[in-house]
Scaffold this motif. Structure first.
Motif: not given
Length: 317
Positions: A117-119, A241-248
């Motif tokens: 969320i913060g990212a 955003i797609f890269a961040i969402l897949g990071l977890r």
């Protein structure tokens, strides 16, 4: 504007489903579950390239650079691969932070959820100002390019012990201790607990803040890198955003085998050098979109293959 609203709404909807349904009960994410979600996010990211083609082909989104649909899709995929590759270092740091603050595996998902969320907020802000600066002051392209080349050189010649990050010795942790009491006890999923009528931060909250700040530090590399590919706000933001969402899910999938991909560091150096030089020489050399995409994909694949071969050779000796 409608496309932006729909895109952001879709992200918020998924995040709500993620915390409210898929991961309502804290549990340890298995490699199998993480692998499944990693595959889903990678697949969705590439499917979205088709959505990009459709949006730009029908002029449903602002197209300040006048990009053709196929070019917009390639720029999006290239940007996504850059962000994904630069996320590898982020995964290493997240693993170190969780280990330093002894965060149980079943609570790590919650920390990363709020970290995302913060990212999203921080990356969105940095992208907005980055695009604004490049469009207003074109000479900053050379500044960003030089910074990326410098970062690549620094990564190449840095010693392993120098690169080691110690969360408990970081300025973030020291500053956080000055502004709020910190307890060493973990109380379920809570970020704060009451101790003698005082709200004290738990290790979960401390880990969250450190991860957030470190993400901003990593964004100083990744945002200029993708701006070398395109300054189109929607392409830059969506690929991020797609890269961040897949990071977890990628973190939980790779957390136990990070050492197997040690040669990916050289892939990152090659990618940062490439995009940095591309920014510095953009007035003299034009590299076609497919050329950038092929180079970045090749660098990633080569890093993975070399890592697996070297590790296999070491395990056999």
């Amino acid at each position: 504007m409608t496309v932006w609203i729909c895109f952001l709404s879709a992200i918020l909807l998924f995040l709500a489903l993620d915390l409210g349904i898929f991961n309502k009960i804290p549990h340890e994410i298995s490699s199998k579950e993480a692998g499944k979600w990693t595959a889903i996010w990678v697949a969705l990211s590439f499917v979205f390239a088709g959505v990009i083609y459709w949006l730009y082909g029908n002029n449903y989104v602002a197209n300040p650079d006048g990009l053709k649909p196929a070019v917009a899709s390639m720029k999006y995929i290239t940007g996504y691969l850059i962000e994904l590759s630069l996320s590898v270092d982020n995964i290493f740091v997240i693993a170190i932070i969780f280990a330093a603050f002894k965060i149980p595996k079943k609570y790590q998902h919650r920390v990363l959820f709020w970290g995302i969320i913060g990212a999203i907020i921080f990356r969105g802000t940095m992208i907005y100002f980055g695009v604004l600066i490049i469009n207003k002051f074109t000479w900053t392209t050379y500044l960003f390019g030089a910074f990326l080349v410098y970062t690549a050189i620094k990564m190449l010649f840095s010693k392993e012990d120098e690169a080691q990050f110690n969360p408990k010795k970081s300025f973030i942790y020291r500053y956080l201790r000055k502004i709020t009491p910190i307890t060493t006890e973990i109380n379920g999923e809570h970020f704060f607990v009451k101790r003698r009528h005082i709200n004290a931060a738990t290790p979960l909250f401390v880990a969250l803040i450190v991860i957030e700040v470190m993400d901003v530090v990593f964004a100083l590399d990744s945002v200029p890198a993708i701006l070398a590919i395109t300054s189109d706000p929607f392409l830059v933001f969506s690929s991020n955003i797609f890269a961040i969402l897949g990071l977890r899910s990628m973190y939980f999938f790779l957390a136990n085998m990070l050492e197997r991909f040690s040669y990916l560091e050289y892939s990152l150096i090659a990618i940062l050098s490439f995009v940095g030089i591309k920014m510095l020489a953009h007035d003299y050399i034009h590299i076609p979109e497919w050329g950038s995409l092929v180079f970045i994909a090749f660098a990633l694949i080569a890093g993975i293959i070399v890592s697996l071969i070297k590790n296999k050779g070491q395990s056999n000796t």
